[in-house]
Design a protein around this motif. Sequence first.
Motif, PDB file in Angstrom:
ATOM      1  N   GLU A  16       0.829  -1.204   0.000  1.00 24.36           N
ATOM      2  CA  GLU A  16       0.000   0.000   0.000  1.00 24.36           C
ATOM      3  C   GLU A  16       0.862   1.253   0.000  1.00 24.36           C
ATOM      4  OE1 GLU A  16      -4.100  -1.214   2.374  1.00 24.36           O
ATOM      5  OE2 GLU A  16      -2.397  -0.400   3.503  1.00 24.36           O
ATOM      6  N   LEU A  17       1.853   1.265   0.876  1.00 25.27           N
ATOM      7  CA  LEU A  17       2.723   2.433   0.980  1.00 25.27           C
ATOM      8  C   LEU A  17       3.556   2.600  -0.284  1.00 25.27           C
ATOM      9  CD1 LEU A  17       3.789   4.770   2.672  1.00 25.27           C
ATOM     10  CD2 LEU A  17       5.427   3.182   3.700  1.00 25.27           C
ATOM     11  N   ASP A  22       5.348   5.635  -4.993  1.00 21.69           N
ATOM     12  CA  ASP A  22       5.537   5.736  -6.445  1.00 21.69           C
ATOM     13  C   ASP A  22       5.002   7.064  -6.963  1.00 21.69           C
ATOM     14  OD1 ASP A  22       6.761   3.300  -6.641  1.00 21.69           O
ATOM     15  OD2 ASP A  22       4.962   2.204  -7.250  1.00 21.69           O
ATOM     16  N   ARG A  23       3.894   7.537  -6.394  1.00 21.00           N
ATOM     17  CA  ARG A  23       3.346   8.836  -6.808  1.00 21.00           C
ATOM     18  C   ARG A  23       4.246   9.975  -6.329  1.00 21.00           C
ATOM     19  NH1 ARG A  23      -1.399   5.922  -5.484  1.00 21.00           N
ATOM     20  NH2 ARG A  23      -1.462   6.771  -3.357  1.00 21.00           N
ATOM     21  N   LEU A  24       4.808   9.831  -5.131  1.00 24.94           N
ATOM     22  CA  LEU A  24       5.718  10.858  -4.623  1.00 24.94           C
ATOM     23  C   LEU A  24       6.940  11.007  -5.520  1.00 24.94           C
ATOM     24  CD1 LEU A  24       5.844  10.192  -0.762  1.00 24.94           C
ATOM     25  CD2 LEU A  24       4.407  11.818  -1.999  1.00 24.94           C
ATOM     26  N   ARG A  25       7.399   9.900  -6.041  1.00 19.21           N
ATOM     27  CA  ARG A  25       8.630   9.920  -6.838  1.00 19.21           C
ATOM     28  C   ARG A  25       8.432  10.553  -8.206  1.00 19.21           C
ATOM     29  NH1 ARG A  25      12.282   4.654  -5.603  1.00 19.21           N
ATOM     30  NH2 ARG A  25      13.704   5.970  -6.803  1.00 19.21           N
ATOM     31  N   ARG A  26       7.178  10.902  -8.519  1.00 20.68           N
ATOM     32  CA  ARG A  26       6.902  11.627  -9.760  1.00 20.68           C
ATOM     33  C   ARG A  26       6.781  13.132  -9.523  1.00 20.68           C
ATOM     34  NH1 ARG A  26       3.624   6.890 -10.731  1.00 20.68           N
ATOM     35  NH2 ARG A  26       1.719   7.938 -10.053  1.00 20.68           N
ATOM     36  N   LEU A  27       6.927  13.557  -8.262  1.00 20.81           N
ATOM     37  CA  LEU A  27       6.846  14.978  -7.939  1.00 20.81           C
ATOM     38  C   LEU A  27       8.145  15.692  -8.324  1.00 20.81           C
ATOM     39  CD1 LEU A  27       5.151  14.854  -4.407  1.00 20.81           C
ATOM     40  CD2 LEU A  27       4.091  15.496  -6.583  1.00 20.81           C
ATOM     41  N   HIS A  78       0.284   5.832   8.604  1.00 22.00           N
ATOM     42  CA  HIS A  78      -0.658   6.952   8.464  1.00 22.00           C
ATOM     43  C   HIS A  78       0.096   8.272   8.298  1.00 22.00           C
ATOM     44  CE1 HIS A  78      -4.203   9.464   9.204  1.00 22.00           C
ATOM     45  NE2 HIS A  78      -3.444  10.169  10.035  1.00 22.00           N
ATOM     46  N   GLY A  79      -0.269   9.028   7.251  1.00 24.29           N
ATOM     47  CA  GLY A  79       0.282  10.361   7.066  1.00 24.29           C
ATOM     48  C   GLY A  79       1.787  10.351   6.871  1.00 24.29           C
ATOM     49  N   PHE A 176      -2.815   9.742   3.380  1.00 22.45           N
ATOM     50  CA  PHE A 176      -2.534   8.303   3.359  1.00 22.45           C
ATOM     51  C   PHE A 176      -2.929   7.658   4.682  1.00 22.45           C
ATOM     52  CE2 PHE A 176      -0.007   4.517   4.062  1.00 22.45           C
ATOM     53  CZ  PHE A 176      -0.225   3.824   2.891  1.00 22.45           C
ATOM     54  N   ASP A 177      -3.703   6.604   4.611  1.00 26.81           N
ATOM     55  CA  ASP A 177      -4.139   5.872   5.803  1.00 26.81           C
ATOM     56  C   ASP A 177      -4.187   4.394   5.460  1.00 26.81           C
ATOM     57  OD1 ASP A 177      -4.920   5.828   8.498  1.00 26.81           O
ATOM     58  OD2 ASP A 177      -7.040   5.704   7.959  1.00 26.81           O
TER      59      ASP A 177
END
Length: 222
Positions: A16-17, A22-27, A78-79, A176-177
């Motif tokens: 899940e994390l 993966d989305r963070l690494r596209r920032l 979480h978070g 994120f939870d």
Amino acid sequence: MRLFAAVLPPAEAVEELARAVDRLRRLPGADGLRWTGHDGWHFTLAFMGEVEDGLLPELTERLERAARRTEPFALRIHGGGHFGGRALWAGAAGETGELRLLAERSGAAARRAGVPMEEHRRYQAHLTLARSRGGRMDAPGGRADVAGRADVPGRADVPGRADVDLALYAGALDAFDGTPWEVAELVLVRSRLPVSGVPGEQPRYEAVLRCPLGRSRPGEPG
């Protein structure tokens, strides 16, 4: 050997994390960070550093005792947050008081076994996701987050460190939870630091002891 006590999330929680990371690494600016490997994700309870072999039998006994005195508890990822510009992390929710208690007992077990420990500081549950390029790799989560401590001094004076705004990444984790799981064991982990000099090489982690929680013996001392 280089050791720390930790809680390891199950595979489902890691997956899940991983999708969120993966989305963070596209920032923007993500390539200016050193991202930790999924197989090394953990919540540090007590960082011990180099431990002499002669201390291992008593350390093992005391950690097992600390685990038996702590009942299994619910936790979820979480978070997120960050330690200045040094490290990005995911947080924890659920029975975090029990997690903190287990951390305190793990640290006490190490000290009573004769392991030199740094002074006690407030515990901050976190799972390190990335570090600045100038951060060090000499602890399971880097020196920025040794033993889950929230008040380790900053590293603003590190030359050449990538100037990445970690608040952007931490904010992206606010929603994120993860799915809760039952923490059922304390794990003693050996860390092997990179030695090859290959860029991007990660520390290697090996579980050397797994201590089931609960099952305290009547009249057992702390």
